[in-house]
Design an enzyme around this catalytic site. Structure first.
Site, PDB file in Angstrom:
ATOM      1  N   HIS A 178      33.454 -47.749 -22.766  1.00 31.04           N
ATOM      2  CA  HIS A 178      34.684 -47.285 -22.111  1.00 31.04           C
ATOM      3  C   HIS A 178      34.892 -48.031 -20.794  1.00 31.04           C
ATOM      4  O   HIS A 178      35.962 -48.587 -20.523  1.00 31.04           O
ATOM      5  CB  HIS A 178      34.610 -45.781 -21.816  1.00 31.04           C
ATOM      6  CG  HIS A 178      34.990 -44.893 -22.968  1.00 31.04           C
ATOM      7  ND1 HIS A 178      34.241 -44.813 -24.116  1.00 31.04           N
ATOM      8  CD2 HIS A 178      36.044 -44.043 -23.138  1.00 31.04           C
ATOM      9  CE1 HIS A 178      34.808 -43.942 -24.942  1.00 31.04           C
ATOM     10  NE2 HIS A 178      35.904 -43.473 -24.383  1.00 31.04           N
ATOM     11  N   HIS A 230      27.243 -40.816 -20.100  1.00 31.60           N
ATOM     12  CA  HIS A 230      26.509 -41.997 -19.659  1.00 31.60           C
ATOM     13  C   HIS A 230      25.775 -41.719 -18.359  1.00 31.60           C
ATOM     14  O   HIS A 230      26.185 -40.863 -17.561  1.00 31.60           O
ATOM     15  CB  HIS A 230      27.463 -43.183 -19.439  1.00 31.60           C
ATOM     16  CG  HIS A 230      28.086 -43.704 -20.693  1.00 31.60           C
ATOM     17  ND1 HIS A 230      27.408 -44.472 -21.611  1.00 31.60           N
ATOM     18  CD2 HIS A 230      29.344 -43.576 -21.179  1.00 31.60           C
ATOM     19  CE1 HIS A 230      28.218 -44.793 -22.608  1.00 31.60           C
ATOM     20  NE2 HIS A 230      29.392 -44.255 -22.368  1.00 31.60           N
TER      21      HIS A 230
END
Length: 281
Positions: A178, A230
């Site tokens: 992303h 993350h």
């Protein structure tokens, strides 16, 4: 550029793009990430699972939208100002100059996006880093008496969960795709607007829009940490990959400053040489 050369260029472009995109598709369909173990006292992988704020589809839509709309708008404006490449012929029809310039820029942006995604996703499968919500998703049960589970590092374990999609995804933390894609999109957008979006109006408008694009990329990256998708280092590495690809693709592939090439999509008219002044006695 003749009509046959235009068609050949388009065909070759699509073939090259397909060659880059197929490995990316193959990774998501058939590849298995590296089965990394975990430390029992690692608190960074014990965060609760959360639904992501920005999905992959939304992230891709944002990145492509801001660039495609900007490229088309700028090239239409430049064409009306007489700065385009002029009309071309394709399949017996006249192709406006702005459409060809937009095709070149959007094609290069898409190619670069596929390359940086392949770079990020291949690293995910090779490294297999566990996401912060690993414990919540997997509910690991170490195999009793296994020789692989020594010194607190557990390699031989099974997951109590039966959600196969989440179980595979939990090993794809490093780096953040992303963050990589949205930063690539932002950097490409900033450089394109700086190089091609010339306007004699407000001095700060262009730079304000560029800053907004950078802040959008920053927000997307931070949301990946807040959503427990993350670790911070995953996002930082994703930002770095995206920024490097954005600069390299714009400067080395798109080559907006490649002047003096007659007929090229990004050429500028060469300045006439100045005649020498007559020597004074």
């Amino acid at each position: 550029m003749t009509q046959n050369k235009v068609i050949l260029k388009i065909v070759v472009d699509f073939i090259v793009l397909a060659c880059v995109s197929f490995p990316l598709l193959a990774l998501s369909l058939w590849a298995e990430p590296y089965r990394r173990g975990y430390f029992e006292d690692d608190l960074s992988i014990r965060l609760p699972y959360k639904e992501q704020t920005i999905s992959e589809a939304v992230c891709a839509a944002i990145g492509f939208a801001i660039n495609v709309v900007t490229i088309i708008a700028i090239e239409v404006y430049r064409d009306k100002k007489g700065k385009g490449v002029g009309e071309k012929f394709l399949c017996g029809r006249v192709l406006p100059g702005w459409a060809w310039d937009a095709y070149v820029a959007i094609g290069v942006f898409t190619f670069g996006g596929a390359c940086q995604q392949l770079t990020s996703n291949s690293a995910k499968y090779v490294i297999g880093r566990l996401r912060p919500h690993f414990y919540d998703v997997c509910r690991p049960v170490p195999t009793p008496g296994s020789a692989l589970n020594q010194l607190g590092y557990i390699q031989d374990f099974t997951c109590s969960s039966s959600d196969q999609g989440r179980l595979q995804n939990m090993r794809l933390s490093f780096p953040s795709a992303h963050s990589s894609f949205i930063m690539y999109s932002a950097v490409f957008f900033i450089l394109y607007l700086q190089e091609r979006g010339k306007w004699r109006g407000s001095k700060l408008l262009r730079h304000g829009v560029q800053f907004a694009a950078l802040m959008l990329a920053w927000y997307v990256g931070l949301s990946r940490i807040v959503d427990h998708m993350h670790h911070w280092s995953d996002v930082a590495t994703g930002f770095a990959i995206g920024a490097v690809f954005g600069v390299l693709v714009f400067k080395c592939v798109l080559k907006p400053k490649k002047y003096g090439l007659p007929g090229g999509a990004w050429s500028e008219p060469a300045q006439p040489e100045m005649l020498p002044r007559p020597a004074l006695r």
